[in-house]
Design an enzyme around this catalytic site. Structure first.
Site, PDB file in Angstrom:
ATOM      1  N   HIS A  92       0.845  -1.194   0.000  1.00  0.00           N
ATOM      2  CA  HIS A  92       0.000   0.000   0.000  1.00  0.00           C
ATOM      3  C   HIS A  92       0.878   1.240   0.000  1.00  0.00           C
ATOM      4  O   HIS A  92       1.925   1.280   0.650  1.00  0.00           O
ATOM      5  CB  HIS A  92      -0.901  -0.003   1.250  1.00  0.00           C
ATOM      6  CG  HIS A  92      -1.569   1.319   1.526  1.00  0.00           C
ATOM      7  ND1 HIS A  92      -1.151   2.173   2.526  1.00  0.00           N
ATOM      8  CD2 HIS A  92      -2.605   1.929   0.903  1.00  0.00           C
ATOM      9  CE1 HIS A  92      -1.924   3.254   2.526  1.00  0.00           C
ATOM     10  NE2 HIS A  92      -2.804   3.130   1.548  1.00  0.00           N
ATOM     11  N   SER A  93       0.481   2.258  -0.759  1.00  0.00           N
ATOM     12  CA  SER A  93       1.173   3.545  -0.782  1.00  0.00           C
ATOM     13  C   SER A  93       2.627   3.349  -1.217  1.00  0.00           C
ATOM     14  O   SER A  93       2.898   2.780  -2.279  1.00  0.00           O
ATOM     15  CB  SER A  93       1.071   4.200   0.596  1.00  0.00           C
ATOM     16  OG  SER A  93       1.523   5.532   0.569  1.00  0.00           O
ATOM     17  N   LEU A  94       3.586   3.794  -0.421  1.00  0.00           N
ATOM     18  CA  LEU A  94       5.000   3.590  -0.734  1.00  0.00           C
ATOM     19  C   LEU A  94       5.300   2.106  -0.914  1.00  0.00           C
ATOM     20  O   LEU A  94       6.054   1.711  -1.811  1.00  0.00           O
ATOM     21  CB  LEU A  94       5.856   4.187   0.379  1.00  0.00           C
ATOM     22  CG  LEU A  94       7.353   3.859   0.387  1.00  0.00           C
ATOM     23  CD1 LEU A  94       8.035   4.385  -0.872  1.00  0.00           C
ATOM     24  CD2 LEU A  94       8.016   4.423   1.643  1.00  0.00           C
ATOM     25  N   HIS A 135      -6.653   8.277   1.853  1.00  0.00           N
ATOM     26  CA  HIS A 135      -5.534   7.519   1.301  1.00  0.00           C
ATOM     27  C   HIS A 135      -5.309   6.196   2.024  1.00  0.00           C
ATOM     28  O   HIS A 135      -4.737   5.260   1.475  1.00  0.00           O
ATOM     29  CB  HIS A 135      -4.261   8.372   1.373  1.00  0.00           C
ATOM     30  CG  HIS A 135      -3.017   7.684   0.923  1.00  0.00           C
ATOM     31  ND1 HIS A 135      -2.812   7.289  -0.387  1.00  0.00           N
ATOM     32  CD2 HIS A 135      -1.906   7.288   1.621  1.00  0.00           C
ATOM     33  CE1 HIS A 135      -1.618   6.711  -0.488  1.00  0.00           C
ATOM     34  NE2 HIS A 135      -1.054   6.690   0.709  1.00  0.00           N
TER      35      HIS A 135
END
Length: 414
Positions: A268-270, A368
């Protein structure tokens, strides 16, 4: 012991013959697999990848399931002959600006069926669990087939790369789950926040996180006006403090531990962006959730590009300014939190949920988080796709995507 390069080549040849002789050659072939948590993984202060086994008797307190069940289907991916050959081609590009004739092997591999909502839901739970330990009240139970796990990156002094490793009971499939950014600005923080921010600002900014004159940049490549020294920028992304080289080391350790297993990567994300970079490197299936655009980072890292990256799937929604590439500018919520999240173009294919139109969500950085995706998007049927006979939106390549158009990149000596 055989040399690493020879071992990798033998594994590729074995995989090729298994594809031809044992596996169905239709992408329509589907089956469900069960996974369990085996390890936690992390990186020590001296940059060594370390694993910690997880006891099968460890108490899991969220929900009633004890493992994960995931639908699968065969997909095409491209793998280099060896990581050594891949890395040699990359170094040649970095040092001499020359493209090597890298040999890619097309392979049919069993991957997650990303057209199934339940598949994405289970993988999203795995990515959420990468942020926490199994005895945390926020841990998502996965189902009896994914109960074996190995954690990584959870030592008291660890400050960055961490997550979990899941496996089927017969070790045929291994799933590597990578933690994303821990930051209070989007719902959490913790000991890894400093290293996470460094990676975010190097990988996903246009030029060293230069937003305006008041910012302290994370590398010394900015020149006057809107100019950025390209060579300087690429050198800054090579350091071991970045998660990509740590990720390749972790992947190679996993292939040593499980030499005949197929590996999937989720994040997830980074963590999703790093998963995508590793997926392109090793030709392994990837599902990334709410990832910032990583296509620019792949170019700057000089990653040789396979004939296709469609084995990489991004999943995000339109109310997330980070994944959409709109969380930029001096007054953006990202900038106010000290993050320069300026990229927007993704590799592979993207499944995009239009939560702005269908759920009337406002664009908000607080959307997010992976929990929003699990609880409010994947945790229930998506009516907009059900009306046309699908469980999830169609995965599409992001063509004609442009980013960092205000900047001029070239040779600008200090």
């Amino acid at each position: 012991m055989l040399p690493t390069t020879l071992t990798a080549l033998l594994v590729l040849l074995l995989d090729f013959f298994l594809d031809c002789g044992q596996r169905p050659q239709s992408s329509q072939f589907q089956k469900s697999l069960h996974f369990e948590l085996r390890h936690e993984h992390a990186v020590s202060q001296d940059a060594r990848v370390v694993f910690s086994d997880v006891s099968s008797t460890m108490g899991l307190v969220y929900g009633n399931e004890s493992s994960y069940s995931i639908d699968t289907q065969y997909m095409t991916s491209y793998r280099p002959s060896s990581f050594s050959a891949y890395n040699d081609a990359r170094i040649r590009s970095i040092r001499h600006a020359q493209s090597a004739n890298l040999l890619w092997y097309e392979t049919e591999t069993l991957g997650p069926n990303v057209e199934k909502r339940e598949t994405l839901l289970e993988l999203a739970k795995m990515t959420s669990n990468a942020y926490i330990t199994p005895n945390d009240s926020q841990w998502y139970e996965l189902g009896e087939n994914w109960s074996t796990r190995y954690p990584f990156g959870w030592e008291p002094d660890a400050d960055g790369f961490r997550g979990h490793v899941f496996a089927t009971p017969d070790n045929s499939i291994i799933i590597l789950s990578i933690k994303g950014t821990s930051a209070a600005v989007w719902g959490g923080a913790g000991p890894t926040a400093k290293k996470d921010k460094l990676n975010d600002n190097l990988l996903f900014s246009c030029c060293c996180a230069r937003i305006d004159w008041s910012w302290t940049t994370v590398c010394g490549c900015y020149r006057n006006g809107w100019k950025c020294d390209q060579d300087c920028l690429e050198r800054a992304l090579v350091g071991d403090s970045l998660f990509y080289p740590i990720g390749t080391n972790l992947y190679n350790n996993l292939t040593y531990m499980y030499p005949t297993s197929d590996i999937w990567i989720v994040g997830h994300s980074l963590g999703g962006a790093v998963a995508s970079l590793l997926g392109v490197t090793f030709g392994t299936p990837v599902v990334a959730f709410e990832s910032p655009g990583e296509r620019l980072a792949a170019r700057r890292l000089h990653l040789p590009s396979p004939p296709s990256t469609h084995h990489v799937t991004h999943v995000y929604h339109t109310a997330d300014p980070i994944a959409m590439g709109t969380c930029n500018g001096i007054l953006s919520s990202c900038a106010l939190g000290g993050f320069a999240m300026e990229t927007r173009c993704h590799q592979g294919k993207s499944i995009v949920y239009d939560t702005v139109s269908n759920l009337s969500w406002a664009v908000d950085i607080r959307k997010h988080g992976i929990v929003n995706v699990i609880e409010e998007i994947l945790g229930k049927p998506w009516r907009a796709t059900e009306d046309v006979g699908r469980e999830v939106p169609v995965a599409k390549a992001e063509e004609d995507c442009v980013e960092c158009y205000s900047w001029e990149f070239g040779s600008f000596p200090p």
